[in-house]
Design a protein around this motif. Structure first.
Motif, mmCIF file in Angstrom:
data_model
loop_
_atom_site.group_PDB
_atom_site.id
_atom_site.type_symbol
_atom_site.label_atom_id
_atom_site.label_comp_id
_atom_site.label_asym_id
_atom_site.label_seq_id
_atom_site.Cartn_x
_atom_site.Cartn_y
_atom_site.Cartn_z
ATOM 1 N N VAL A 71 -1.262 -11.791 -23.850
ATOM 2 C CA VAL A 71 -1.265 -13.029 -22.817
ATOM 3 C C VAL A 71 -2.198 -12.399 -22.605
ATOM 4 N N ARG A 72 -2.783 -11.222 -22.181
ATOM 5 C CA ARG A 72 -4.121 -11.017 -22.138
ATOM 6 C C ARG A 72 -5.125 -11.058 -23.024
ATOM 7 N N GLU A 73 -4.531 -10.994 -23.561
ATOM 8 C CA GLU A 73 -6.077 -10.982 -24.996
ATOM 9 C C GLU A 73 -6.587 -12.334 -25.174
ATOM 10 N N ALA A 74 -5.881 -13.389 -24.354
ATOM 11 C CA ALA A 74 -6.556 -14.620 -24.490
ATOM 12 C C ALA A 74 -7.724 -14.860 -23.951
ATOM 13 N N LEU A 75 -8.858 -14.084 -22.868
ATOM 14 C CA LEU A 75 -9.351 -13.870 -22.650
ATOM 15 C C LEU A 75 -10.361 -13.407 -23.640
ATOM 16 N N ASN A 76 -9.940 -13.054 -24.854
ATOM 17 C CA ASN A 76 -10.985 -11.586 -25.404
ATOM 18 C C ASN A 76 -11.706 -13.099 -26.712
ATOM 19 N N LEU A 77 -11.218 -14.266 -26.569
ATOM 20 C CA LEU A 77 -12.265 -15.613 -27.472
ATOM 21 C C LEU A 77 -13.104 -15.610 -26.875
ATOM 22 N N PRO A 78 -12.802 -16.055 -25.400
ATOM 23 C CA PRO A 78 -14.687 -16.992 -25.127
ATOM 24 C C PRO A 78 -15.278 -15.816 -25.556
ATOM 25 N N TRP A 79 -15.351 -14.402 -24.563
ATOM 26 C CA TRP A 79 -15.825 -13.076 -24.650
ATOM 27 C C TRP A 79 -16.705 -13.546 -26.020
ATOM 28 N N ALA A 451 -12.433 -21.337 -14.125
ATOM 29 C CA ALA A 451 -12.513 -20.547 -13.683
ATOM 30 C C ALA A 451 -13.025 -19.269 -14.703
ATOM 31 N N VAL A 452 -11.465 -19.318 -15.341
ATOM 32 C CA VAL A 452 -11.536 -17.920 -16.105
ATOM 33 C C VAL A 452 -12.364 -17.470 -16.929
ATOM 34 N N VAL A 453 -12.432 -18.253 -17.641
ATOM 35 C CA VAL A 453 -13.298 -18.565 -18.865
ATOM 36 C C VAL A 453 -14.657 -18.318 -18.693
ATOM 37 N N ALA A 454 -15.223 -18.334 -17.676
ATOM 38 C CA ALA A 454 -16.485 -17.801 -16.608
ATOM 39 C C ALA A 454 -16.115 -16.493 -16.593
ATOM 40 N N LEU A 455 -14.892 -16.075 -16.503
ATOM 41 C CA LEU A 455 -14.590 -13.777 -15.785
ATOM 42 C C LEU A 455 -15.207 -14.260 -17.695
ATOM 43 N N ALA A 456 -14.450 -14.431 -18.685
ATOM 44 C CA ALA A 456 -14.444 -13.663 -19.824
ATOM 45 C C ALA A 456 -16.042 -13.358 -20.444
ATOM 46 N N CYS A 457 -16.729 -14.865 -20.134
ATOM 47 C CA CYS A 457 -18.573 -14.832 -20.303
ATOM 48 C C CYS A 457 -18.893 -13.785 -19.543
ATOM 49 N N GLY A 458 -18.329 -13.982 -18.142
ATOM 50 C CA GLY A 458 -18.844 -12.673 -17.453
ATOM 51 C C GLY A 458 -18.560 -10.996 -18.252
ATOM 52 N N GLY A 459 -17.626 -11.137 -18.387
ATOM 53 C CA GLY A 459 -17.172 -9.329 -19.204
ATOM 54 C C GLY A 459 -16.028 -9.139 -18.872
#
Length: 782
Positions: A71-79, A451-459
């Motif tokens: 689940v959590r690693e999904a954030l790593n793609l947009p980052w 909002a979630v993808v924006a957080l990922a792009c923010g680090g």
């Protein structure tokens, strides 16, 4: 065509996974000429995505296949996309950027990457098992040479195939989840990845799960249960051994002890591979068939894990574990009675625990302590606890969320106190910030995606454990409260799942009343709707849950393992190719097996292991580095005499000097080795670094400059000699060390060392040349 397989977790965390290997085989089966590379989550400080096999980057590929397993690693793609200079949203990336296809076990819970109107981070999502749909998609994509926009080309390639959704707009008709029915394609020859798991092949013995645990998405998304015969699996295992250079096979299934021919399969794999490993198995299966433990113990397994899940009978009924107190007692006593080395018991806390549940858990721990106090007991036992993550597409998706740490305190502190009082070792799977972040992402809605993808792009990434501040940022973006449920997310409502929604709702109603109606294997059909016809249903309900394992089968496996231990290795001089320089013993062993079995395919049933037997053997691996060039390898095989015939000594087994290994030979022991180390540093700097290396080993020496015939007026082609003092030579660690100009730039160090020299440190401080192997052994003396 160049295909990049991208894992969005680190190589360390996913090295033992077989998903990227399966995808590579599917790609090469569909397109034999395709260039396949693999990339993993890069570190924060160096975020460029680079393929490990060819150096391919994201923009260099023609197609990128992304596996989202957690689940959590999904954030790593947009980052990763943002950090590599690419727009996170697919519609904002130009057609020159290769399409990004995302699948994996978390695909149904990846709604944080998809907006309500269909705009998404990946260009396409894939739901289900890829064995049948993906090869067809790849062949269409490759054959479609007509110029077209990327999205139109994707739509054409995916037309009519199960599992594919091309993002950018909601699909006009429902999509059906893809289900695999055929064996994976034959394994293809790819260089192994340099990890501890190199040389281990994962053999999937069954697909799907027959159980209906109310918390587990795999029990509802991976239906129905399907298995292959032992004969089919052993044929596939031979292909895996050849392609992966595997000395170890890991038998993989959601519940391994459901396989009807497990005994026959284990016996066949025990003879084919040097080592066997086993994935998870149900506790009720162990209780009903303790011979499974005997079989696995005979094959070398000594550590077992049982998923008990609920801390009481009521909690297990809520989790639909179909596991009684008597079955738990029988399974644990069966394991302890066989004197296993380690037993891990895993529990899930739900947040609904009551004092009565804790009292039941206390009684269980007292019984467990009594079993462990028996005179013959010698098993380390660990109790592991995790908080329940309510996942979409499960019955417990209808349960309320527990997002306040205070709501967990009673259960967490209670089980910890019970373990302390009963003196049982316990641990918690992860801290509350990681739990909360996982639950928020699993239960978020599509309208949280931006909002979630924006957080990922923010680090915000899943490189490691989260701090409370990081989780608070995510909670501010995903506005969920205690009355919300994961079912409210309505994730990907246009996908037809394997299990009917009405069945999910019924199972939730049963769970909320602590009614556990069991699972379908060997019992009546529960009506989930996953089976396609009556024949498939009858195949599940008309068979026993446990395999028939005889004492003769257990004895046969034990005999095979005992015979392996008596095998005498065959030692042989070889000249290792340049690619071996600097790799780990695990990689070198796997690559040796690959090369030998490619040269001698008739050895597939014969050869058990091939290992470099000097520089990477035993304690030497902590000090030395496996070089290219001269060394000795150890071969273990069922018929060693077939490895000493003169006609087999060609290719890899043909050594430059054609010498025989001295007898008796002791692995890792030699008197001197003459080596050449190539570095991009200039000779002057390289000589100073080499001097520092000698000083670190307390080897006094004198640095002396030698004028090279090639030296120019500026003296840049000078050579250097590090003359070791008599006291240093008496230590018999380093015997000689010269620094010469490299044949194509940089410097070449010629050195003569014993196994006591710390070559690894020298290799670390002297960066390699791209065009030459870092370290080459020219001669070994015994």
């Amino acid at each position: 065509m160049r295909v990049l397989i991208l894992r969005i977790s680190s190589l360390r965390d996913t090295a033992r996974s077989a998903t990227h290997r399966l995808l590579a085989d599917l790609v090469r089966d569909a397109l034999p000429a395709a260039i396949v590379d693999m990339a993993f989550l890069p570190p924060r400080r160096a975020p460029r995505v680079t393929g490990l096999l060819t150096g391919c980057g994201l923009a260099d590929a023609d197609l990128v296949l992304v596996t989202n397993a957690f689940v959590r690693e999904a954030l790593n793609l947009p980052w990763m996309l943002h950090a590599n200079g690419l727009a996170p949203w697919a519609g904002d990336r130009p057609d020159s950027v290769p399409p990004i296809l995302l699948g994996g076990s978390n695909a149904f819970a990846a709604q944080c990457l998809v907006q309500p109107d269909g705009r998404a981070v990946p260009d396409a999502l894939f739901f289900g098992e890829a064995e049948e749909s993906l090869p067809l998609f790849l062949r269409r994509w490759y054959a479609d040479a007509a110029p077209a926009a990327k999205r139109e080309r994707l739509l054409h390639a995916a037309d009519g195939l199960d599992g594919f959704w091309i993002t950018g707009a909601l699909p006009p008709a429902p999509l059906r989840q893809a289900a695999g029915r055929a064996l994976p394609p034959p394994a293809r020859d790819l260089p192994p990845l340099d990890t501890e798991a190199a040389g281990t092949a994962r053999l999937t013995v069954a697909l799907g799960c027959a159980a209906f645990c109310s918390f587990c998405f795999e029990g509802y998304e991976r239906k129905p249960y399907r298995e292959w015969t032992a004969a089919e699996l052993l044929t596939h295992a031979r292909a895996l051994k050849q392609a992966c250079g595997a000395r170890t096979v890991e038998l993989d299934a959601f519940n391994l002890n459901h396989h009807a021919q497990l005994g026959e399969l284990v016996e066949g794999c025990a003879r084919l591979f040097d080592r066997l490993a086993f994935k998870s198995q149900r506790a009720d299966g162990v209780a009903a068939c303790p011979a499974v433990v005997d079989l696995e113990r005979a094959a070398g397994k000594s550590s077992f894990t049982l998923g008990i899940e609920g801390i009481s009978a009521r909690q297990r009924a809520f989790l639909a574990k179909a596991l009684t107190d008597d079955e738990i007692a029988a399974a644990i006593q069966a394991l302890l009675g066989r004197r296993i080395r380690e037993l891990k018991l895993f529990f899930i806390l739900t947040g609904h625990e009551t004092p009565d549940d804790l009292a039941d858990f206390h009684d269980f721990c007292l019984r467990l302590k009594g079993w462990l106090n028996q005179p013959a007991a010698c098993t380390r036992t660990i109790l592991s606890f995790g908080r329940l993550v309510r996942m979409p597409n499960t019955p417990l998706a209808f349960d309320r969320l527990f997002l306040d740490e205070a709501e967990w305190r009673f259960a967490v502190d209670g089980v910890a106190a019970v373990c302390r009082r009963t003196q049982l070792e316990c641990r918690f799977a992860f801290d509350f910030p990681d739990y909360l972040g996982t639950q928020l992402l699993a239960a978020c809605r599509h309208d949280h995606a931006q909002a979630v993808v924006a957080l990922a792009c923010g680090g915000l990434t899943a490189h490691g454990p989260w701090s409370p501040a990081e989780t608070a940022r995510l909670h501010a973006a995903i506005t969920l409260g205690a009355t919300d449920t994961a079912a409210d997310a309505a994730a990907f409502p246009f996908v037809q799942r394997a299990v009917a929604p009405a069945f999910l709702r019924r199972r939730w109603e049963e769970a909320s009343q602590a009614l556990d109606t069991g699972y379908c294997l060997g019992a009546a059909c529960l009506g989930c709707g996953a089976c396609r016809d009556a024949a498939q249903r009858d195949a599940l309900t008309g068979r026993p849950r446990q395999p028939a394992i005889t004492a003769a089968r257990v004895a046969a496996v034990a005999g095979i393992e005992a015979e392996k231990r008596r095998l005498t290795p065959v030692y042989r001089y070889v000249t290792l190719p340049d690619e071996f320089a600097g790799h780990s013993p695990e990689w070198s062993s796997a690559r040796l097996m690959q090369l030998l079995l490619a040269e001698h395919p008739d050895w597939t049933d014969l050869l058990l292991s091939a290992e470099e037997a000097l520089f990477g053997w035993g304690d030497n691996r902590d000090r030395l580095v496996i070089p290219a060039g001269s060394t000795v390898i150890a071969l273990r095989a069922w018929e060693p005499h077939r490895l000493v015939r003169g006609e087999v000594y060609s290719g890899l087994l043909c050594h430059d000097d054609d010498e025989s290994v001295p007898a008796p030979f002791h692995p890792g022991v030699f008197a001197r080795a003459e080596l050449v180390l190539h570095t991009r540093l200039e000779p002057r700097e390289a000589s100073h670094q080499a001097g520092a290396w000698l000083n670190a080993q307390r080897l006094p020496h004198t640095l002396r400059r030698l004028r090279s015939p090639e030296a120019g007026p500026d003296g840049q082609a000078e050579s250097w000699r590090l003359d070791l003092a008599p006291a240093a030579l008496k230590r018999r660690t380093v015997f000689a060390l010269d620094v010469l100009p490299g044949p194509h730039g940089g410097a070449s160090l010629t050195l003569c060392v014993s196994p006591k020299a710390n070559l690894a440190n020298l290799a670390d401080i002297l960066p390699p040349l791209v065009t030459h192997p870092h370290l080459v052994c020219t001669r070994v003396a015994f």
